[in-house]
Design an enzyme around this catalytic site. Structure first.
Site, PDB file in Angstrom:
ATOM      1  N   ARG A 124       3.987 -13.806  -9.631  1.00 46.21           N
ATOM      2  CA  ARG A 124       3.101 -14.542  -8.714  1.00 46.21           C
ATOM      3  C   ARG A 124       2.811 -15.949  -9.232  1.00 46.21           C
ATOM      4  NH1 ARG A 124      -1.038  -9.817  -6.505  1.00 46.21           N
ATOM      5  NH2 ARG A 124       0.322  -9.161  -4.791  1.00 46.21           N
ATOM      6  N   LYS A 153       3.212   8.668   0.817  1.00 43.90           N
ATOM      7  CA  LYS A 153       2.398   9.244   1.895  1.00 43.90           C
ATOM      8  C   LYS A 153       2.668   8.662   3.269  1.00 43.90           C
ATOM      9  CE  LYS A 153      -1.499  10.754  -0.844  1.00 43.90           C
ATOM     10  NZ  LYS A 153      -2.896  10.506  -1.163  1.00 43.90           N
ATOM     11  N   GLY A 202       4.287  -3.723  -3.783  1.00 47.35           N
ATOM     12  CA  GLY A 202       4.321  -3.652  -5.248  1.00 47.35           C
ATOM     13  C   GLY A 202       5.389  -2.731  -5.803  1.00 47.35           C
ATOM     14  N   GLY A 218      -0.325  -5.258  -0.322  1.00 45.37           N
ATOM     15  CA  GLY A 218      -1.085  -4.857   0.871  1.00 45.37           C
ATOM     16  C   GLY A 218      -0.854  -5.778   2.059  1.00 45.37           C
TER      17      GLY A 218
HETATM   18  C1  3PG Z   1      -3.022  -7.959  -4.258  1.00 41.15           C
HETATM   19  O1  3PG Z   1      -2.915  -7.846  -5.480  1.00 41.15           O
HETATM   20  O2  3PG Z   1      -2.467  -7.191  -3.455  1.00 41.15           O
HETATM   21  C2  3PG Z   1      -3.782  -9.131  -3.741  1.00 41.15           C
HETATM   22  O3  3PG Z   1      -4.091 -10.016  -4.767  1.00 41.15           O
HETATM   23  C3  3PG Z   1      -5.024  -8.673  -3.019  1.00 41.15           C
HETATM   24  O4  3PG Z   1      -5.858  -7.987  -3.892  1.00 41.15           O
HETATM   25  P1  3PG Z   1      -6.898  -6.915  -3.322  1.00 41.15           P
HETATM   26  O5  3PG Z   1      -6.092  -5.755  -2.834  1.00 41.15           O
HETATM   27  O6  3PG Z   1      -7.797  -6.578  -4.475  1.00 41.15           O
HETATM   28  O7  3PG Z   1      -7.647  -7.592  -2.184  1.00 41.15           O
HETATM   29 MG    MG Z   2      -3.838  -4.748  -3.510  1.00 43.43          MG
END
Ligand code: 3PG
Ligand code: MG
Length: 408
Positions: A44, A205, A364, A387
């Site tokens: 990142r 899931k 991820g 996410g």
């Molecule tokens: C992530 O790591 O997916 C983003 O930085 C968002 O983080 P969060 O899920 O804690 O909002």
């Molecule tokens: Mg996250």
């Protein structure tokens, strides 16, 4: 979903704006994994660094803002961004000053003393409750002394937080280069894709990806389902899955997805053969079984898709123009259950090079799996988002993107 046009992108881009002498609030995502005080993956940082370096080189005063972890509105020392400053400095090859808050007199003084081309990193935005609440006063405090706002944090843009969506309404707002690249790649993958489009959705899931699956079956030509969630679909179809991980209470939803796919003309590819073991551990005694033909013992667990399934998936990719991938095909963290993920990823990489397959991956686990297969740099585009990538696959307009488009 708000379709982002190329015209939108060039209108939003900071690339052609005169930034010399301007104070830029540069929201990025520095939420990198750390273990024992060391950054374990700098992706990142590395992906947003060119945008920061470019603005500094163009004479801007770049105030970098980000969150780290989930400190829930309180100062938590282990979630300070201070240890990230040297890594950012290294990535942009210039000094990065650090200030131990993100609003207030100390920050204002630090900003006021910046020269053109300086870079300043603010402390974790989430040390203040106003950030996650999307509080207007907190956003105004962040915007104090700021000339322009740049959002380069696609991977945090699913959060309607003060520094993501609210501040964009207060000062002239632009997309940073990483944000622009993410939006361009994602638009090419699902919004205005070259067809046929194939999606791979894996992971443990069904319940966490219901909206993703339902959106995809309406949009793509073929959907390859892998990982633990495939077991739930197999179970829903009455296939014996032994002791496999499955969400048996999701069987109705799984069947509904299959029905929706059928109605939409989306071909579903589920495992036809599997790798089973009685224990989930490295080097476990693994067997290859053909579903509907070979017998599964009651204590057998399906831990990966088999080679015939991978061959079916590769067949679909052979004729595809676009691939969207989220989630591993099996329990890839432990060998030999990484085989289907690794094989399919390598085939997708080959088709990207040879056939011009537009391959886009995110999430991820997915990125870790592609890296393990050695192909994370061989896809057309690998998103930095977890996410946010999923919410985009659900067809949602991300609040941070909507704010840039002026639709918040
Ligand atoms: C992530 O790591 O997916 C983003 O930085 C968002 O983080 P969060 O899920 O804690 O909002
Ligand atoms: Mg996250």
């Amino acid at each position: 979903m708000s379709t982002i046009s190329l015209a939108d992108l060039s209108r939003l881009s900071i690339a052609d704006i005169d930034v010399s002498g301007k104070v830029i609030f540069f929201r990025t995502d520095l939420n990198v994994p750390m273990a024992e005080g060391q950054i374990t993956d700098t992706t990142r940082i590395d992906r947003t660094a060119p945008g920061i370096a470019d603005l500094a080189a163009r004479g801007a005063k770049v105030v970098v803002a980000a969150h780290y972890g989930r400190p829930k509105g309180e100062r938590v020392d282990s979630m300070s961004l201070e240890p990230i400053a040297p890594a950012l400095a290294k990535a942009i090859d210039q000094n990065v000053a650090f200030v131990s808050d993100c609003i207030g007199a100390e920050v204002e003084a630090a900003v006021a003393s910046m020269a053109n081309g300086d870079v300043l990193l603010l402390e974790n935005l989430r040390f203040h409750q106003g950030e996650e609440k999307g509080d207007a006063d907190f956003a105004a405090a962040l915007a104090k002394g700021i000339d322009l706002y740049v959002n380069d944090a696609f991977s945090a843009s699913h959060r309607a937080h003060a520094s993501i969506s609210v501040i964009a309404g207060l000062v002239p707002s632009y997309a940073g280069p990483l944000m622009a690249a993410e939006l361009t790649a994602l638009a090419a993958a699902l919004e205005v894709p070259k067809k046929p489009v194939v999606a791979v959705v894996g992971g443990a899931k069904v319940s966490t990806k219901l909206a993703v699956l339902n959106n995809l079956v309406a949009k793509v030509d073929a959907l390859i389902i892998g990982g633990g969630m495939a077991n739930t679909f197999l179970f829903a179809q009455g296939v014996d899955i032994g002791a496999s991980l499955a969400e048996t209470d999701m069987a109705d939803q799984a069947r509904a997805i299959l029905t929706n796919a059928d109605a939409a003309g989306c071909r579903i590819i589920l495992p036809v053969d599997v790798i089973v073991a009685k224990e989930f551990k490295a080097g476990a005694d693994a067997r290859h079984l053909t579903l509907g033909k070979d017998h599964l013992d009651a204590d057998d667990m399906i831990l990966d898709a088999g080679p015939e399934t991978v061959a079916l998936a590769v067949d679909a990719l052979n004729t595809a123009k676009t691939l969207v991938w989220n989630g591993p095909m099996g329990a890839f963290e432990i060998k030999p259950f990484d085989a289907a993920t690794v094989d399919l990823a390598r085939q997708a990489a080959i088709l990207t090079r040879m056939n011009g397959l537009i391959s886009v991956a995110g999430g991820g686990d997915t990125v870790a799996a592609l890296a393990a297969a050695g192909v994370d740099d061989k896809f057309h585009y690998v998103s930095t988002a977890g996410g946010a990538f999923l919410e985009w696959m659900e067809g949602k307009t991300l609040p941070g993107v909507a704010a840039l488009l002026g639709q918040a």
